[in-house]
Design an enzyme around this catalytic site. Structure first.
Site, PDB file in Angstrom:
ATOM      1  N   ALA A 163      67.093 145.860  13.198  1.00 43.55           N
ATOM      2  CA  ALA A 163      68.299 145.377  12.529  1.00 43.55           C
ATOM      3  C   ALA A 163      68.100 145.585  11.031  1.00 43.55           C
ATOM      4  CB  ALA A 163      68.544 143.916  12.864  1.00 43.55           C
ATOM      5  N   LYS A 190      72.940 146.806   7.196  1.00 46.71           N
ATOM      6  CA  LYS A 190      74.098 146.060   7.705  1.00 46.71           C
ATOM      7  C   LYS A 190      74.034 145.776   9.205  1.00 46.71           C
ATOM      8  CE  LYS A 190      77.196 147.622   4.072  1.00 46.71           C
ATOM      9  NZ  LYS A 190      78.329 148.505   3.732  1.00 46.71           N
ATOM     10  N   TYR A 191      73.099 146.423   9.885  1.00 49.33           N
ATOM     11  CA  TYR A 191      73.003 146.188  11.336  1.00 49.33           C
ATOM     12  C   TYR A 191      72.489 144.792  11.671  1.00 49.33           C
ATOM     13  CZ  TYR A 191      74.095 151.009  12.653  1.00 49.33           C
ATOM     14  OH  TYR A 191      74.729 152.209  12.875  1.00 49.33           O
ATOM     15  N   PRO A 241      75.817 156.957  29.028  1.00 48.13           N
ATOM     16  CA  PRO A 241      77.105 156.770  29.705  1.00 48.13           C
ATOM     17  C   PRO A 241      78.099 157.895  29.421  1.00 48.13           C
ATOM     18  CG  PRO A 241      76.928 155.307  27.808  1.00 48.13           C
ATOM     19  CD  PRO A 241      75.574 155.922  28.006  1.00 48.13           C
ATOM     20  N   GLU A 265      66.591 160.635  19.748  1.00 45.42           N
ATOM     21  CA  GLU A 265      67.188 160.779  21.087  1.00 45.42           C
ATOM     22  C   GLU A 265      66.928 162.190  21.641  1.00 45.42           C
ATOM     23  OE1 GLU A 265      71.074 158.819  22.468  1.00 45.42           O
ATOM     24  OE2 GLU A 265      71.708 160.866  22.017  1.00 45.42           O
ATOM     25  N   ASP A 316      68.881 149.285  21.300  1.00 49.36           N
ATOM     26  CA  ASP A 316      69.778 149.311  20.143  1.00 49.36           C
ATOM     27  C   ASP A 316      70.326 147.911  19.895  1.00 49.36           C
ATOM     28  OD1 ASP A 316      69.626 152.012  19.585  1.00 49.36           O
ATOM     29  OD2 ASP A 316      71.793 152.326  19.615  1.00 49.36           O
ATOM     30  N   VAL A 317      70.465 147.539  18.630  1.00 55.09           N
ATOM     31  CA  VAL A 317      70.943 146.193  18.306  1.00 55.09           C
ATOM     32  C   VAL A 317      72.472 146.066  18.385  1.00 55.09           C
ATOM     33  CG1 VAL A 317      71.211 146.505  15.788  1.00 55.09           C
ATOM     34  CG2 VAL A 317      70.564 144.267  16.707  1.00 55.09           C
TER      35      VAL A 317
HETATM   36  C1  LIG Z   1      73.764 154.202  22.740  1.00 50.90           C
HETATM   37  C2  LIG Z   1      72.740 155.137  22.225  1.00 50.90           C
HETATM   38  O1  LIG Z   1      71.982 155.702  22.972  1.00 50.90           O
HETATM   39  N1  LIG Z   1      72.681 155.283  20.888  1.00 50.90           N
HETATM   40  C3  LIG Z   1      71.900 156.299  20.211  1.00 50.90           C
HETATM   41  C4  LIG Z   1      72.824 157.166  19.410  1.00 50.90           C
HETATM   42  O2  LIG Z   1      73.723 156.642  18.451  1.00 50.90           O
HETATM   43  P1  LIG Z   1      74.253 155.234  17.884  1.00 50.90           P
HETATM   44  O3  LIG Z   1      75.566 155.468  17.266  1.00 50.90           O
HETATM   45  O4  LIG Z   1      74.218 154.169  18.927  1.00 50.90           O
HETATM   46  O5  LIG Z   1      73.157 154.882  16.735  1.00 50.90           O
HETATM   47  P2  LIG Z   1      73.093 153.556  15.884  1.00 50.90           P
HETATM   48  O6  LIG Z   1      73.961 153.662  14.687  1.00 50.90           O
HETATM   49  O7  LIG Z   1      73.324 152.384  16.764  1.00 50.90           O
HETATM   50  O8  LIG Z   1      71.566 153.572  15.417  1.00 50.90           O
HETATM   51  C5  LIG Z   1      70.528 153.316  16.343  1.00 50.90           C
HETATM   52  C6  LIG Z   1      69.835 151.975  16.045  1.00 50.90           C
HETATM   53  O9  LIG Z   1      69.078 152.082  14.844  1.00 50.90           O
HETATM   54  C7  LIG Z   1      69.111 150.848  14.144  1.00 50.90           C
HETATM   55  N2  LIG Z   1      69.768 151.033  12.831  1.00 50.90           N
HETATM   56  C8  LIG Z   1      70.472 152.155  12.558  1.00 50.90           C
HETATM   57  C9  LIG Z   1      71.073 152.320  11.308  1.00 50.90           C
HETATM   58  C10 LIG Z   1      70.950 151.321  10.344  1.00 50.90           C
HETATM   59  O10 LIG Z   1      71.473 151.385   9.216  1.00 50.90           O
HETATM   60  N3  LIG Z   1      70.247 150.191  10.658  1.00 50.90           N
HETATM   61  C11 LIG Z   1      69.662 150.010  11.881  1.00 50.90           C
HETATM   62  O11 LIG Z   1      69.040 148.980  12.125  1.00 50.90           O
HETATM   63  C12 LIG Z   1      69.864 149.852  15.011  1.00 50.90           C
HETATM   64  O12 LIG Z   1      68.964 149.181  15.864  1.00 50.90           O
HETATM   65  C13 LIG Z   1      70.766 150.764  15.818  1.00 50.90           C
HETATM   66  O13 LIG Z   1      71.206 150.137  17.007  1.00 50.90           O
HETATM   67  O14 LIG Z   1      72.051 158.191  18.759  1.00 50.90           O
HETATM   68  C14 LIG Z   1      71.091 157.725  17.855  1.00 50.90           C
HETATM   69  C15 LIG Z   1      70.430 158.954  17.295  1.00 50.90           C
HETATM   70  O15 LIG Z   1      69.710 158.688  16.163  1.00 50.90           O
HETATM   71  C16 LIG Z   1      70.093 156.804  18.565  1.00 50.90           C
HETATM   72  O16 LIG Z   1      69.325 157.546  19.508  1.00 50.90           O
HETATM   73  C17 LIG Z   1      70.860 155.699  19.273  1.00 50.90           C
HETATM   74  O17 LIG Z   1      69.948 154.877  19.967  1.00 50.90           O
HETATM   75 MN   LIG Z   2      73.755 152.086  18.817  1.00 47.47          MN
END
Ligand SMILES: CC(=O)N[C@H]1[C@@H](OP(=O)(O)OP(=O)(O)OC[C@H]2O[C@@H](n3ccc(=O)[nH]c3=O)[C@H](O)[C@@H]2O)O[C@H](CO)[C@H](O)[C@@H]1O
Ligand SMILES: [Mn+2]
Length: 279
Positions: free
Chosen positions: A47, A50-51, A159, A228, A136-137
């Site tokens: 986290a 902003k997450y 999915p 990923e 993921d958070v």
């Molecule tokens: C559902 C799923 O499979 N999501 C994947 C996808 O996009 P997502 O759009 O789900 O990525 P995301 O923006 O959720 O980032 C992944 C994770 O990194 C952390 N985070 C990210 C940005 C930030 O400013 N602060 C922070 O804490 C947070 O835990 C977040 O859940 O592709 C990404 C590629 O990089 C990651 O593999 C993600 O796991």
């Molecule tokens: Mn995510």
């Protein structure tokens, strides 16, 4: 037995790993196997920036659905330790905060998770946990996620791609990258937002992905979907011993399909422009 067979989904991979869908297992029976083993499950969640706003709902819902009745230790990685919400937990569950620096690039925050997970396993988890899940958070639990998911190396089918043909998968397609998967290769498209396994299984995965990611970076290459992409490459070479269906990481914006009898964990709808440091 409460389990009914399903004819509308595939419940085993060609390398004979189970693909876990609702209706293919008996959780009572599985709990009877794992509860006496007195296992500890570690869960990592990042986290950063902003997450942090997603953390409270993540934890509150995890307390309702994630490995209920088992010993669980959350590791929250954040640059804002003072903003970690207080969530009441049962006495066999606890939360540890790990401070990490922020970054101006979301891609880096996401990708750096592999290195931090590797270090966590080496420095803190050995002899303190049996299994680890990395989540993921920006997601919430909506249904039970328990011992049916346990295995040495566990991947979740993304999915967005479980109904697609291989040619649509967004694997890294440039052969210069260490995440490269050639046309016609690959099994499933797995998500970066949820994976896990035994400490050893996840340690080897995180170590390999991190090395490959860094070797790419040294040559100025960033794979299409960062860690990923590296995870997908790893799972192609080292087949997961258990595959979780998209019940284990749905996306709130996706309409439910008939195969989906339950949603256990799902990504919330987020405004990328609002929450990411760079878009
Ligand atoms: C559902 C799923 O499979 N999501 C994947 C996808 O996009 P997502 O759009 O789900 O990525 P995301 O923006 O959720 O980032 C992944 C994770 O990194 C952390 N985070 C990210 C940005 C930030 O400013 N602060 C922070 O804490 C947070 O835990 C977040 O859940 O592709 C990404 C590629 O990089 C990651 O593999 C993600 O796991
Ligand atoms: Mn995510």
């Amino acid at each position: 037995m409460s389990c009914v067979s399903r004819r509308d989904i595939v419940a085993v991979t060609p390398w004979l790993a189970p693909i876990v869908w609702e209706g293919t297992f008996d959780s009572h029976l599985i709990d009877n196997i794992y509860r006496p083993q007195n296992i500890t499950i570690a869960a990592t969640v990042f986290a950063v920036g902003k997450y942090i706003r997603f953390l409270q709902d993540f934890l509150l819902t995890a307390e309702q659905h994630f490995f209920i009745g088992y010993r669980v230790v959350y590791y929250v990685f954040t640059d804002k330790p003072e903003e970690v919400p207080h969530v009441n937990m049962a006495n066999n569950r606890k939360l540890n905060v790990v401070s990490v620096p922020s970054s101006n690039r979301w891609q880096e925050i996401s990708a750096r998770r592999m290195e931090l997970i590797q270090t966590l396993i080496e420095e803190k988890l050995r002899n303190h946990a049996d299994y680890i899940y990395c989540l993921d958070v920006d997601s919430k639990f909506h249904g039970p996620w328990g011992a049916e998911s346990l295995g040495h190396l566990v991947a979740v089918i993304h999915p967005g791609y479980y109904g697609s043909t291989r040619s649509k998968f967004t694997y890294e397609r440039r052969s210069v990258s260490r995440a490269y998967i050639a046309e016609g290769e690959g099994d499933f498209y797995y998500c970066g937002g949820a994976f896990g396994g035994s400490l050893k299984g996840v340690h080897t995965l995180a170590d390999t992905c991190r090395r490959n990611f860094e070797a790419d970076a040294a040559e100025g290459i960033e794979a299409a979907w960062q860690e990923e992409s590296h995870l997908n490459r790893y799972m192609w070479i080292n087949k997961p011993t258990k595959v979780l269906s998209p019940e284990y990481l749905w996306q709130d914006f996706k309409p439910r399909t008939p195969e989906l009898k339950i949603i256990r964990f799902s990504g919330v709808i987020k405004n990328y422009a609002d929450i990411r440091p760079n878009k």
